[in-house]
Scaffold this motif. Structure first.
Motif, PDB file in Angstrom:
ATOM      1  N   ARG A  75       0.831  -1.211   0.000  1.00  0.00           N
ATOM      2  CA  ARG A  75       0.000   0.000   0.000  1.00  0.00           C
ATOM      3  C   ARG A  75       0.867   1.263   0.000  1.00  0.00           C
ATOM      4  N   ARG A  76       1.900   1.260   0.844  1.00  0.00           N
ATOM      5  CA  ARG A  76       2.772   2.438   0.929  1.00  0.00           C
ATOM      6  C   ARG A  76       3.551   2.640  -0.370  1.00  0.00           C
ATOM      7  N   PHE A  77       4.025   1.552  -0.965  1.00  0.00           N
ATOM      8  CA  PHE A  77       4.782   1.667  -2.207  1.00  0.00           C
ATOM      9  C   PHE A  77       3.901   2.210  -3.330  1.00  0.00           C
ATOM     10  N   THR A  78       2.670   1.715  -3.402  1.00  0.00           N
ATOM     11  CA  THR A  78       1.744   2.199  -4.426  1.00  0.00           C
ATOM     12  C   THR A  78       1.483   3.692  -4.248  1.00  0.00           C
ATOM     13  N   ALA A  97      10.280   5.052   0.940  1.00  0.00           N
ATOM     14  CA  ALA A  97       9.123   4.466   1.636  1.00  0.00           C
ATOM     15  C   ALA A  97       9.519   3.206   2.390  1.00  0.00           C
ATOM     16  N   TYR A  98      10.467   2.456   1.844  1.00  0.00           N
ATOM     17  CA  TYR A  98      10.962   1.249   2.516  1.00  0.00           C
ATOM     18  C   TYR A  98      11.577   1.614   3.866  1.00  0.00           C
ATOM     19  N   VAL A  99      12.401   2.654   3.865  1.00  0.00           N
ATOM     20  CA  VAL A  99      13.063   3.088   5.096  1.00  0.00           C
ATOM     21  C   VAL A  99      12.040   3.599   6.102  1.00  0.00           C
ATOM     22  N   ARG A 100      11.077   4.381   5.637  1.00  0.00           N
ATOM     23  CA  ARG A 100      10.068   4.937   6.547  1.00  0.00           C
ATOM     24  C   ARG A 100       9.217   3.820   7.155  1.00  0.00           C
ATOM     25  N   PHE A 101       8.840   2.835   6.343  1.00  0.00           N
ATOM     26  CA  PHE A 101       8.052   1.722   6.862  1.00  0.00           C
ATOM     27  C   PHE A 101       8.821   0.997   7.975  1.00  0.00           C
ATOM     28  N   ALA A 160      20.060  -1.953  -0.298  1.00  0.00           N
ATOM     29  CA  ALA A 160      20.572  -0.673   0.193  1.00  0.00           C
ATOM     30  C   ALA A 160      19.603  -0.041   1.190  1.00  0.00           C
ATOM     31  N   ALA A 161      18.321  -0.040   0.847  1.00  0.00           N
ATOM     32  CA  ALA A 161      17.320   0.554   1.739  1.00  0.00           C
ATOM     33  C   ALA A 161      17.240  -0.222   3.053  1.00  0.00           C
ATOM     34  N   HIS A 162      17.356  -1.543   2.969  1.00  0.00           N
ATOM     35  CA  HIS A 162      17.305  -2.378   4.169  1.00  0.00           C
ATOM     36  C   HIS A 162      18.473  -2.058   5.099  1.00  0.00           C
ATOM     37  N   GLY A 163      19.645  -1.895   4.521  1.00  0.00           N
ATOM     38  CA  GLY A 163      20.810  -1.545   5.324  1.00  0.00           C
ATOM     39  C   GLY A 163      20.657  -0.186   5.989  1.00  0.00           C
ATOM     40  N   LEU A 164      20.147   0.787   5.249  1.00  0.00           N
ATOM     41  CA  LEU A 164      19.931   2.114   5.817  1.00  0.00           C
ATOM     42  C   LEU A 164      18.887   2.061   6.932  1.00  0.00           C
ATOM     43  N   ALA A 165      17.843   1.250   6.734  1.00  0.00           N
ATOM     44  CA  ALA A 165      16.814   1.099   7.758  1.00  0.00           C
ATOM     45  C   ALA A 165      17.410   0.495   9.025  1.00  0.00           C
ATOM     46  N   ALA A 188      16.773   7.242  -1.366  1.00  0.00           N
ATOM     47  CA  ALA A 188      16.335   7.753  -2.669  1.00  0.00           C
ATOM     48  C   ALA A 188      17.531   8.038  -3.565  1.00  0.00           C
ATOM     49  N   ARG A 189      18.566   8.645  -2.994  1.00  0.00           N
ATOM     50  CA  ARG A 189      19.768   8.974  -3.769  1.00  0.00           C
ATOM     51  C   ARG A 189      20.453   7.704  -4.269  1.00  0.00           C
ATOM     52  N   THR A 190      20.493   6.675  -3.433  1.00  0.00           N
ATOM     53  CA  THR A 190      21.096   5.405  -3.841  1.00  0.00           C
ATOM     54  C   THR A 190      20.298   4.759  -4.961  1.00  0.00           C
TER      55      THR A 190
END
Length: 222
Positions: A75-78, A97-101, A160-165, A188-190
């Motif tokens: 839902r968030r990705f959409t 959105a991945y990081v925020r979730f 990458a997003a998982h690592g940042l999270a 986002a930059r990555t």
């Protein structure tokens, strides 16, 4: 003096929800392996026999929550993608959105990725993961041109997003005033950088590929 009795509403339609909420609270406190089904029952205020109407064991309860987590991600990705028609910016928004979730739903995120749930025993979990990729692959394919390369790109972005999270949850030094915003921007930059790398590689086949007319190697983040 008569003692106050617990509300029994959860014994009917609200039982499943009460157990899920109790399990989620316990995961937030102790992690996905730090409680028993009996403890979830006590936290929900129901008998230890109650959950078997809905959940065969603790893993089944965690699977139900993991499914909800993937559905919420979808839902968030959409929603994130709806802000732009540019696939590069859509992928950047997905990464943020991945990081925020992960930050806002830490217990769900922990269940999804750290509970060690067996997808072969719980096909409903495999189905919701496949459904999530069905949402994302068409976006990535607009960049890569092929489904295989699109899958590679998504895996690299998600890694990458998982690592940042994870770094954000661990509270590593830096960006103390706005850590979430900084992590979202990095994600986002990555994502944009990975798309740029993919486009560069797609437009620059190797000498050997050019000589023999073969397709250039698939994108890889390795």
């Amino acid at each position: 003096m008569i003692g106050r009795r617990r509300s029994t509403g959860q014994h009917h339609g609200g039982l499943r929800k009460a157990l899920e909420e109790a399990a989620l609270a316990l995961v937030a406190e102790r992690g996905p392996h730090g409680f028993t089904l009996a403890e979830a029952c006590r936290r929900a205020g129901v008998s230890v026999a109650a959950p078997y109407k809905h959940f065969a064991d603790r893993d089944a309860l965690l699977v139900s929550l993991a499914v909800k987590g993937y559905q919420e991600q979808d839902r968030r990705f959409t929603e994130a993608c709806s802000a732009s028609e540019d696939p590069t910016e859509q992928l950047a928004a997905l990464a943020a959105a991945y990081v925020r979730f992960a930050y806002e739903e830490q217990a769900l995120f922990d269940i999804m990725f750290n509970a060690g749930l067996d997808k072969t025993r719980h096909p409903e979990l495999a189905e919701v993961v496949h459904a999530l990729f069905d949402t994302l692959l068409p976006i990535a394919r607009r960049v890569t041109g092929t489904e295989a390369a699109a899958f590679d790109l998504l895996i690299c972005m998600a890694s990458a997003a998982h690592g940042l999270a994870f770094f954000l949850q661990e509270g590593l030094p830096g960006d103390v005033q706005a850590p979430l915003a900084a992590a979202e921007e990095r994600a986002a930059r990555t994502a944009r950088a990975l798309v740029e790398q993919q486009l560069r590689e797609a437009s620059s086949p190797t000498t050997e590929d050019s000589e023999h007319g073969r397709e250039s190697p698939r994108f890889s983040c390795g």
